[in-house]
Each structure stands twice: as structure tokens, then as C-alpha cells.
Design a protein around this motif. Structure first.
Motif, mmCIF file in Angstrom:
data_model
loop_
_atom_site.group_PDB
_atom_site.id
_atom_site.type_symbol
_atom_site.label_atom_id
_atom_site.label_comp_id
_atom_site.label_asym_id
_atom_site.label_seq_id
_atom_site.Cartn_x
_atom_site.Cartn_y
_atom_site.Cartn_z
ATOM 1 N N ARG A 92 7.384 -62.088 -22.451
ATOM 2 C CA ARG A 92 6.193 -61.249 -22.478
ATOM 3 C C ARG A 92 6.486 -59.995 -23.292
ATOM 4 O O ARG A 92 7.641 -59.692 -23.591
ATOM 5 C CB ARG A 92 5.751 -60.869 -21.055
ATOM 6 C CG ARG A 92 5.325 -62.057 -20.208
ATOM 7 C CD ARG A 92 4.838 -61.615 -18.848
ATOM 8 N NE ARG A 92 4.409 -62.731 -18.027
ATOM 9 C CZ ARG A 92 3.936 -62.620 -16.795
ATOM 10 N NH1 ARG A 92 3.839 -61.408 -16.234
ATOM 11 N NH2 ARG A 92 3.567 -63.675 -16.117
ATOM 12 N N ALA A 121 8.114 -64.352 -27.364
ATOM 13 C CA ALA A 121 6.668 -64.251 -27.587
ATOM 14 C C ALA A 121 6.410 -63.285 -28.742
ATOM 15 O O ALA A 121 5.938 -62.163 -28.542
ATOM 16 C CB ALA A 121 5.961 -63.800 -26.315
ATOM 17 N N ASP A 147 2.596 -62.308 -29.249
ATOM 18 C CA ASP A 147 2.119 -61.334 -28.267
ATOM 19 C C ASP A 147 2.681 -59.945 -28.555
ATOM 20 O O ASP A 147 1.994 -58.928 -28.395
ATOM 21 C CB ASP A 147 2.509 -61.766 -26.861
ATOM 22 C CG ASP A 147 1.675 -62.933 -26.363
ATOM 23 O OD1 ASP A 147 0.831 -63.433 -27.140
ATOM 24 O OD2 ASP A 147 1.863 -63.358 -25.208
ATOM 25 N N GLY A 150 3.844 -67.282 -25.212
ATOM 26 C CA GLY A 150 2.804 -66.291 -25.458
ATOM 27 C C GLY A 150 1.458 -66.891 -25.800
ATOM 28 O O GLY A 150 1.335 -68.081 -26.149
ATOM 29 N N SER A 177 -1.511 -63.145 -35.214
ATOM 30 C CA SER A 177 -1.316 -61.693 -35.182
ATOM 31 C C SER A 177 -1.154 -61.136 -36.594
ATOM 32 O O SER A 177 -1.637 -60.039 -36.900
ATOM 33 C CB SER A 177 -0.079 -61.350 -34.340
ATOM 34 O OG SER A 177 -0.271 -61.724 -32.991
#
Length: 340
Positions: free
Chosen positions: A148, A179, A182, A218, A225
């Protein structure tokens, strides 16, 4: 009203160390104990002398001078100040979010420094330190990620505080995983400042991703992204830690390193290059000697932004206003209490 109390009640004045005023509570107690004592005691300096015939006609005036002097000295120790102005210092620089990988694979020891093995987190620490120590005019924030992503620090110019926070960072703080998508998403939210945007594109902002692996957890894929960052005009610089092929991974028993086993390196260099290329950033290898200089040079080619760096409260110390008359009164009380 006493001088310290008068200062507190006057607009624009304050006491920097008000706890010193608690010492005033001891003065009435000292006077009470002195009055009950049959034999003069040294509760207040020169108190014994006040019981004898002195140069002063009235001993109450002698004691009053000394006590008034003590009150003023205590008030001076409380540091009275006149608040004059609050000044904001503005600076020009960049907004940089560092996304740091803390996944278990960062323990792989495929680097050496001064002849000793070091793991991948240790290999990227000089890069992190260079950003914090050398880019003093930039606002820097940090996102930590493994399975995370979490924000360690929002954008800040307090680099000394940020360095202290990073001293506590270690692998294992977050459940294992990588991840990357994320982490980039969280970094983007920390750069979300409408007042810094022009035409929907963020000015003077960058993300520096320091990782050793490919994304395996993630909600966001790294390329998703990256596309969001591109749409907002935020370049992502990717710094890959790790070597290709089989690498040494430490084996631990009861918290102690007992040996090594070889694992396949999971550095996805192609993905890191794609993220950088998509956003207009660049890819670097962590151990290359010119990584820091090249990254800094690329960032400095962009246009800086202006932001508030620090706020200063301009004050004038009024210590002497109380200390000088306080010492004068106390000295006068001591002198008048001398025996003939």
C-alpha cells in the motif's frame, strides 16, 4: 497591577516564557514563613539583616524594595516581548514528491560500498539525502509504499524535520508487495493544488519514483498513473535499484542474518522507462555516479514556481525594561539593610 500582569494585559505584548511567573507564588510564602520565624532565616537574600538596625529608618521599605526587585527580575525572566509584525518569506523552487519503495525485495544485497554489501534501500539513500540536503529552495514531500502507499510527509520546506522522519524508515513498516501505481496516485494527490495550475497543467511539480521492482499490487496500474501525470503536466523521474539476473537475498532467523539465497531480480526496467517517457521524465539507475546530477539538471530546466517558504514573527525583547529596575531595587534593599 504588577509589571508582568500589566504586560500581559497590554495589546501587542506577550511573554515568551510565562512559566517563570510561577516563581512569584513563592514570594508570599517566603514572606509568611519569615514573619513566623523567631530567628531570622535566609528565605530571601538579606532577610536576616532586615531584623537588625539598618541605614533605613523603616525596615518595611527595605523589605519592600527587595521584594519589588525580585518581582521585576522574575518578570524579566519571563521574557516580555513586543510583537511588531509577521513577515512571510517567499521563495522560488519546485514541488517534488519522492515515492520510496519499502518492499521486501529492497533487502536484496546486490550492491557494494567500501567493499561491504549493502541492500537496495541503502543504495538509494544517497539519492534521497541529496534531494533533501541539496535542494534547499524546493518543497519536498515523501510517499512510502509497499503493498500500500502512505504519505510520510506532504510538501514542506522544513528539510531538517523531513530528514529526521526518514531516519525512522525501514523495510517491513508496510506489508510486503509493490504497489507502484498506487504510490504514484498518492503522490499526484499531494501535488493537487489548483492555484499552481495553468490550463489544467500543474506548474513546477515533479515525482521521483525510487523502486526495484515491477508492480504486483494495488488498484492502479503504473501506466494509468503515468497517463494521469501526463495529463496534468507532471513529469515522473524513475530511479531503478537492482541488478539483472540472480541476486543475493539475506536469510534471517530470529531477526539475525544467517546467510543468503539467490533470487531472480524483479526490476522491471522497461516499465520504469515507459513511465518516465510517458510523462516527459527520465529513467536512471540508482548506482550510476551521475544519477543525482543528471536528475537535478533535468528538473532545473523547468520553470520555477513561487511559494511561501517561512513565516517570521518580528519581536522586540523588553527584558531590560524589567531587569534593570528590578536589580536596582533589589540592590537598594540590600544596601539599606546593612547594619550600622
Amino acid at each position: 497591577m504588577s509589571a508582568p500582569a500589566l504586560l500581559l494585559a497590554t495589546p501587542g505584548l506577550r511573554l515568551a516564557d510565562p512559566l517563570w511567573l510561577l516563581a512569584l507564588l513563592a514570594l508570599p510564602l517566603a514572606s509568611w514563613l519569615r514573619g513566623r520565624a523567631r530567628v531570622p532565616v535566609l528565605l530571601v537574600p538579606f532577610a536576616a539583616a532586615w531584623q537588625r538596625t539598618t541605614l533605613a529608618a523603616a525596615s518595611r521599605w527595605t523589605a519592600g524594595c527587595a521584594l519589588a526587585g525580585l518581582v521585576l527580575v522574575v518578570g524579566a525572566l519571563a521574557r516580555p516581548q513586543r510583537v511588531e509584525d509577521k513577515r512571510e518569506v517567499r521563495s522560488q523552487g519546485y514541488d517534488i514528491m519522492l515515492a520510496i519503495d519499502l518492499s521486501g525485495s529492497m533487502l536484496s544485497e546486490d550492491y557494494r560500498r567500501d567493499g561491504e554489501r549493502i541492500n537496495r534501500l541503502q543504495a538509494i539513500k544517497p539519492v534521497i539525502q541529496a534531494f533533501i540536503e541539496q535542494r534547499t529552495s524546493d518543497r519536498i514531500g515523501v510517499v512510502l509504499f509497499s503493498s500500500r502507499a502512505y504519505t510520510l510527509s506532504p510538501l514542506t520546506t522544513d528539510h531538517a524535520w523531513l530528514a529526521k522522519q526518514l531516519e525512522r524508515v525501514r523495510i517491513g513498516l508496510i506489508a510486503d508487495g509493490t504497489a507502484i501505481g498506487d504510490a504514484l496516485g498518492v503522490a499526484l494527490t499531494r501535488l493537487d493544488q489548483p492555484d499552481r495550475e495553468s490550463g489544467g497543467r500543474r506548474k513546477g511539480a515533479f515525482i521521483v519514483l525510487l523502486t526495484d521492482g515491477g508492480n504486483n499490487m494495488g488498484a492502479l496500474q503504473p501506466i494509468q498513473s503515468a497517463k494521469l501525470a501526463k495529463a496534468r503536466g507532471i513529469p515522473i523521474y524513475t530511479i531503478g535499484a537492482g541488478k539483472d539476473g540472480l541476486v543475493d537475498f539475506p536469510v534471517f532467523e530470529n531477526g539475525q542474518k544467517v546467510g543468503y539465497r539467490q533470487i531472480a531480480s524483479d526490476l522491471d526496467e522497461d516499465s520504469l522507462r515507459d513511465i518516465a517517457a510517458t510523462t516527459g521524465g527520465k529513467f536512471f539507475r540508482a548506482a550510476e555516479t551521475d544519477t543525482i546530477e543528471s536528475a537535478f539538471k533535468s528538473i532545473d530546466e523547468s520553470q520555477k514556481i513561487e511559494f511561501q517558504a517561512k513565516s517570521y514573527l518580528l519581536t522586540t525583547e523588553l527584558f531590560s525594561w524589567l531587569a534593570v529596575p528590578g536589580l536596582a531595587l533589589f540592590t537598594a534593599g540590600a544596601w539599606l539593610s546593612r547594619p550600622r
